[in-house]
Design an enzyme around this catalytic site. Structure first.
Site, PDB file in Angstrom:
ATOM      1  N   TRP A  13       0.978  -1.313   0.027  1.00 45.09           N
ATOM      2  CA  TRP A  13      -0.079  -0.043  -0.084  1.00 45.09           C
ATOM      3  C   TRP A  13       0.994   1.132   0.012  1.00 45.09           C
ATOM      4  O   TRP A  13       0.507   2.190  -0.570  1.00 45.09           O
ATOM      5  CB  TRP A  13      -0.810  -0.041   1.209  1.00 45.09           C
ATOM      6  CG  TRP A  13      -2.107   0.976   1.089  1.00 45.09           C
ATOM      7  CD1 TRP A  13      -2.506   1.773   2.397  1.00 45.09           C
ATOM      8  CD2 TRP A  13      -2.659   1.536   0.209  1.00 45.09           C
ATOM      9  NE1 TRP A  13      -3.581   2.627   2.074  1.00 45.09           N
ATOM     10  CE2 TRP A  13      -3.790   2.384   0.702  1.00 45.09           C
ATOM     11  CE3 TRP A  13      -2.848   1.393  -1.114  1.00 45.09           C
ATOM     12  CZ2 TRP A  13      -4.389   3.053  -0.233  1.00 45.09           C
ATOM     13  CZ3 TRP A  13      -3.694   1.915  -2.094  1.00 45.09           C
ATOM     14  CH2 TRP A  13      -4.370   3.012  -1.562  1.00 45.09           C
ATOM     15  N   LYS A 107      -4.922   0.726   8.692  1.00 48.79           N
ATOM     16  CA  LYS A 107      -6.279   0.391   9.048  1.00 48.79           C
ATOM     17  C   LYS A 107      -6.092  -0.707  10.339  1.00 48.79           C
ATOM     18  O   LYS A 107      -6.223  -1.983   9.881  1.00 48.79           O
ATOM     19  CB  LYS A 107      -6.917  -0.029   7.943  1.00 48.79           C
ATOM     20  CG  LYS A 107      -7.349   0.770   6.861  1.00 48.79           C
ATOM     21  CD  LYS A 107      -7.754   0.367   5.502  1.00 48.79           C
ATOM     22  CE  LYS A 107      -7.964   1.164   4.267  1.00 48.79           C
ATOM     23  NZ  LYS A 107      -8.347   0.646   3.284  1.00 48.79           N
ATOM     24  N   GLY A 137     -10.311   4.053   2.441  1.00 55.88           N
ATOM     25  CA  GLY A 137     -11.537   4.036   1.599  1.00 55.88           C
ATOM     26  C   GLY A 137     -11.098   2.749   0.701  1.00 55.88           C
ATOM     27  O   GLY A 137     -10.223   2.050   0.987  1.00 55.88           O
ATOM     28  N   SER A 139      -9.693   0.687  -1.982  1.00 59.52           N
ATOM     29  CA  SER A 139      -8.572   0.940  -2.751  1.00 59.52           C
ATOM     30  C   SER A 139      -7.542  -0.170  -2.670  1.00 59.52           C
ATOM     31  O   SER A 139      -6.906  -0.552  -1.401  1.00 59.52           O
ATOM     32  CB  SER A 139      -7.854   2.199  -2.118  1.00 59.52           C
ATOM     33  OG  SER A 139      -7.710   2.209  -0.791  1.00 59.52           O
ATOM     34  N   LYS A 192     -13.971  -2.848   9.490  1.00 57.12           N
ATOM     35  CA  LYS A 192     -14.266  -3.806   8.196  1.00 57.12           C
ATOM     36  C   LYS A 192     -13.429  -4.874   7.903  1.00 57.12           C
ATOM     37  O   LYS A 192     -13.830  -5.940   7.334  1.00 57.12           O
ATOM     38  CB  LYS A 192     -14.457  -2.774   6.943  1.00 57.12           C
ATOM     39  CG  LYS A 192     -13.296  -2.049   6.723  1.00 57.12           C
ATOM     40  CD  LYS A 192     -12.277  -2.833   5.843  1.00 57.12           C
ATOM     41  CE  LYS A 192     -11.067  -1.928   5.499  1.00 57.12           C
ATOM     42  NZ  LYS A 192     -10.133  -2.836   4.719  1.00 57.12           N
ATOM     43  N   ASP A 245     -15.283   0.504   1.482  1.00 55.97           N
ATOM     44  CA  ASP A 245     -14.269  -0.327   1.943  1.00 55.97           C
ATOM     45  C   ASP A 245     -14.500  -1.612   2.129  1.00 55.97           C
ATOM     46  O   ASP A 245     -13.823  -2.666   1.917  1.00 55.97           O
ATOM     47  CB  ASP A 245     -13.537   0.528   2.877  1.00 55.97           C
ATOM     48  CG  ASP A 245     -11.922  -0.031   3.092  1.00 55.97           C
ATOM     49  OD1 ASP A 245     -11.488  -0.791   2.109  1.00 55.97           O
ATOM     50  OD2 ASP A 245     -11.026   0.527   3.952  1.00 55.97           O
ATOM     51  N   ARG A 256      -6.422  -9.521   1.434  1.00 54.49           N
ATOM     52  CA  ARG A 256      -5.556 -10.531   2.491  1.00 54.49           C
ATOM     53  C   ARG A 256      -6.444 -11.142   3.470  1.00 54.49           C
ATOM     54  O   ARG A 256      -6.392 -12.185   3.725  1.00 54.49           O
ATOM     55  CB  ARG A 256      -4.345  -9.888   3.185  1.00 54.49           C
ATOM     56  CG  ARG A 256      -3.366  -9.500   2.144  1.00 54.49           C
ATOM     57  CD  ARG A 256      -2.007  -8.468   2.947  1.00 54.49           C
ATOM     58  NE  ARG A 256      -1.659  -7.425   2.121  1.00 54.49           N
ATOM     59  CZ  ARG A 256      -0.992  -6.493   2.738  1.00 54.49           C
ATOM     60  NH1 ARG A 256      -0.655  -6.590   4.147  1.00 54.49           N
ATOM     61  NH2 ARG A 256      -0.559  -5.612   2.054  1.00 54.49           N
ATOM     62  N   ASN A 257      -7.542 -10.072   3.910  1.00 53.87           N
ATOM     63  CA  ASN A 257      -8.230 -10.491   5.088  1.00 53.87           C
ATOM     64  C   ASN A 257      -9.445 -11.470   4.636  1.00 53.87           C
ATOM     65  O   ASN A 257      -9.712 -12.532   4.985  1.00 53.87           O
ATOM     66  CB  ASN A 257      -9.010  -9.168   5.530  1.00 53.87           C
ATOM     67  CG  ASN A 257      -8.195  -8.374   6.139  1.00 53.87           C
ATOM     68  OD1 ASN A 257      -7.848  -8.798   7.408  1.00 53.87           O
ATOM     69  ND2 ASN A 257      -7.503  -7.209   5.733  1.00 53.87           N
TER      70      ASN A 257
END
Length: 346
Positions: A13, A107, A137, A139, A192, A245, A256-257
């Protein structure tokens, strides 16, 4: 104003956002702990471990010397994992100047203190938390580096700081909105990831679209409920940092989550999943933090609670789903108190 921006650190990122800044004709210096990674970025203009096959702008350079990275920079973008944020901010302190614009795009929470990332940064830099800007957001780094159209939000209690960050990043393929609800944007971006883990787990169990739609909908209600209790504007959770998001993280194999949750749903052990990922899965730590945050604020988070049991107490994913489906009957709006309703409509 200097055209130099420092980016700490050189993960996927951070590299993608560095590419946006470089596209805006800014000189970007990325700080990394890895000498080999710095050499690759400087000489080959690639970052193969984190963004395979992406070609980076020559405007992006890298160094292992934080003083060199930050010197003369008008803005510093911190994209460290939540577990490393305090350490990175502490190292930045010696080179920080009050006139620098500080932005973060991480995040998660600090699990030990349950603090948001802006709080961790402001504590270490000894600056006002309101001057820190958060970028969040829908992305995926893999799409941003390819210049796919992307829209994000930057939030700060300080209007001028948010607008300065907006000016740094905004371009033809990367649209940026401002928001004054820094708390809500940070909470939405962190929480999230829990629901995205659950969505991946649902897919790994082959439960289909009905289950995932319900999970996302009730998950959004859950994170809005705790967010409002912690001081966020409920409307933030229906915006880019919230539902935007959530959708992108819970439905894409770039996430990844989602991938970690899918592997868990297929029966893999947590340690094996993390070893196979090779990168940080923020939702794991965030689930742990949410477990204690919900207790602290006295707010029910049933989805997060069941995921906590799966991740840290060896509950089987199918058993967690049965526990969720078997909860006492409720009306859909039963979770909203009169006080919360009045806050929404005041």
């Amino acid at each position: 104003m200097s055209k130099k921006v420092a980016v700490l650190v050189a993960g996927s990122w951070g590299t993608a956002l560095a590419s946006v800044l470089a596209a805006n004709q800014l000189d970007v210096i990325m700080w990394t702990r890895g000498e080999d990674q710095a050499t690759e970025i400087n000489n080959k203009h690639t970052n193969q471990r984190f963004l395979p096959d992406a070609e980076l702008s020559p405007r992006i350079q890298a160094t292992t010397d934080m003083a060199k990275a930050v010197e003369g920079a008008s803005a510093v973008l911190i994209v460290a994992p939540s577990s490393a944020m305090r350490s990175v901010a502490h190292q930045l302190k010696a080179h920080y100047k009050p006139e620098m614009l500080i932005i973060h795009a991480t995040k998660g929470f600090e699990t030990e203190s349950l603090n948001r990332m802006s709080t961790v940064i402001s504590e270490e830099l000894e600056c006002e938390e309101g001057r820190v800007v958060v970028l969040s957001g829908p992305s995926h780094a893999e799409e941003v580096v390819k210049r796919c159209p992307t829209t994000v939000v930057v939030a700060s209690l300080d209007k001028a700081s948010a607008e300065a960050a907006q000016g740094l990043f905004m371009n033809a393929y990367f649209r940026v909105y401002t928001n004054r609800d820094m708390i809500g944007v940070e909470l939405a971006g962190a929480f999230k990831n829990i629901i995205a883990l659950g969505a991946g787990m649902s897919d790994g169990l082959n439960f289909g679209d009905n289950a995932k739609a319900a999970l996302l909908t009730r998950g959004l209600a859950e994170i809005t409920r705790i967010g409002v209790e912690m001081g966020a504007n409920p409307l933030t959770f229906s915006g880019l940092a919230g539902i935007g998001d959530l959708v992108v993280t819970a439905t894409s194999q770039h996430s990844r989550n989602w991938r970690a949750g899918s592997l868990l749903g297929k029966g893999q052990k947590l340690d094996d999943v993390l070893n196979s990922m090779g990168m940080v899965v923020e939702g794991i730590r965030t689930t742990q933090a949410a477990h204690f945050i919900s207790q602290k604020y006295g707010v029910q988070m049933p989805i997060a609670d069941q995921l906590y049991h799966v991740l840290f107490q060896e509950r089987q994913p199918r058993d967690a789903v049965e526990a969720l489906m078997g909860r006492d009957p409720k009306t859909e709006m039963e979770v909203m108190t009169l006080e919360t309703w009045e806050q929404w409509h005041s």
